[in-house]
Design an enzyme around this catalytic site. Structure first.
Site, mmCIF file in Angstrom:
data_model
loop_
_atom_site.group_PDB
_atom_site.id
_atom_site.type_symbol
_atom_site.label_atom_id
_atom_site.label_comp_id
_atom_site.label_asym_id
_atom_site.label_seq_id
_atom_site.Cartn_x
_atom_site.Cartn_y
_atom_site.Cartn_z
ATOM 1 C CG ASP A 114 4.015 -0.390 1.751
ATOM 2 O OD1 ASP A 114 3.986 -1.556 1.340
ATOM 3 O OD2 ASP A 114 2.924 0.393 1.559
ATOM 4 C CG ASP A 118 2.972 -5.750 1.690
ATOM 5 O OD1 ASP A 118 1.940 -5.306 2.799
ATOM 6 O OD2 ASP A 118 3.068 -5.314 0.641
ATOM 7 C CD GLU A 119 0.785 -1.534 4.531
ATOM 8 O OE1 GLU A 119 0.532 -0.811 5.416
ATOM 9 O OE2 GLU A 119 -0.054 -1.709 3.547
#
Length: 352
Positions: A9, A115-116
């Site tokens: 993350d 973003d993960e």
DNA sequence: TCTGGGGTCCTAGGACCC
DNA sequence: TCTGGGGTCCTAGGACCC
């Protein structure tokens, strides 16, 4: 075969990218989100960097509230917040770069959001080796993109995900004993448990995951149906869900919140037409040529939100039909009452 | 001055079909 | 005295995630 799954993350992703691109922002509070317009803007905070979080600003907060917190800070002689509009194309490029780094180390990667990422490290055979790989990934992201991330490692996606957010930012945590790890955490850390579920559970005296473990399968099923059964497993750290390498696109939609609530039809039609054109363009770009269902959303001044959808007997391929039918659905929603309109949205589904 | 925009998944009632 | 029953699609709404 025991699995080893990691969840990565990125830390304050959008804000961190903007800091890198604007050296003059270094060390200052930054908010990426809607334009605050001197306290009159509409919208919310997308990402606040850690300095801005010290002011009490967080993602999802109305931008007007963030603006007020910034003004208060200024009046106390502190630094004002720098507000920046998001640049998704830019973040998308960085996201691809992160993905390419992860792919050097793992064959099976799931892009969970911009973003993960989840990835499978079972081949490493031990948590020790999996951790070493993640250290290398963190180092490479730091060197290539000057960004930090937090990684959780565990036996499944659920544990990896909870672990990655356990000690943000710039963390790397391995969970060897999920049961013990979960016990004292709030039920709210479980993905899928939001404000409503939390409230229901709290009212039953359930606050921590160890409290949740005391509820039987039957009780949870009565409360939450199918989701209750999943919750029973999650509370015990059980999760067999696989890494999904390719997510298929199920729908394409856009919505627009007006600067001021309105009922000026010529204006609303123009905005709807823009939504049609944008959605149709993206639909084509994604390689689709048919859709069957149109859904129009209207949000009124008081935030009441109505949707109306229509499914064609045969798939549709052209923009004119989309315009015509979305207008028809919009009109029937607008004519339900006389309230001012805050937002309209359009989505197409059953793509082919 | 509250409350974006992009999505996914689930539920529940009614229609419809065999 | 009886009003089947299962499967699937459509529609509207809601919870949740980033």
């Amino acid at each position: 075969m025991k699995r080893i799954i990691a969840h990565l993350d990125m830390d304050a992703f959008f804000a961190a990218i903007e800091e890198n691109d604007n050296p003059e922002f270094k060390g200052k509070p930054i908010v990426v989100g809607a334009d605050p317009k001197n306290g009159k803007g509409r919208g919310v905070v997308s990402t606040a960097n850690y300095k801005a979080r010290e002011y009490g600003i967080h993602s999802g907060m109305p931008i007007t509230e963030a603006w007020k917190l910034s003004e208060n800070a200024k009046s106390q002689g502190k630094e004002g917040v720098i507000f920046i509009k998001p640049n998704f194309e830019k973040y998308e490029l960085v996201s691809h770069s992160i993905l390419s780094i992860i792919k050097k180390y793992s064959q099976f990667v799931e892009v969970a959001s911009i973003d993960e990422f989840y990835f499978d490290l079972s081949f490493a055979k031990s948590y020790k080796k999996a951790k070493d790989i993640c250290l290398k990934i963190k180092k490479e992201i730091k060197e290539r993109e000057r960004l930090t991330c937090s990684i959780g490692i565990g036996p499944n996606k659920l544990i990896a995900k909870i672990a990655s957010s356990y000690k943000k930012p710039d963390s790397l945590i391995v969970i060897k004993n999920p049961q013990k790890f979960l016990e004292n955490l709030s039920i709210r850390v479980i993905p899928g448990v939001g404000p409503k579920t939390e409230e229901i559970l709290n009212s039953l005296g359930v606050f921590k995951i160890k409290d949740l473990q005391k509820l039987s399968k039957g009780e949870l099923y009565k409360l939450f149906g199918k989701f209750g059964l999943a919750l029973y497993e999650k509370a015990r750290g059980i999760d067999e869900s696989p890494i999904i390498e390719e997510h298929e696109i199920k729908s394409i939609g856009e919505q627009i919140t007006f600067e001021k609530d309105t009922r000026k039809l010529s204006y609303i039609y123009d905005e709807l037409e823009k939504l049609c054109k944008n959605i149709y363009k993206r639909f084509k770009e994604e390689g689709f040529d048919k859709f069957k269902t149109i859904t129009v959303t209207v949000r009124f001044k008081d935030f009441e939100t109505k949707t109306k959808s229509f499914t064609f007997k045969k798939p549709i391929a052209n923009l004119e039909t989309l315009k015509l039918h979305s207008l028809r659905l919009l009109m029937s929603l607008i004519n339900q009452n006389k309230k001012l309109i805050r937002m309209i949205g359009l989505r197409i589904e059953k793509l082919g």
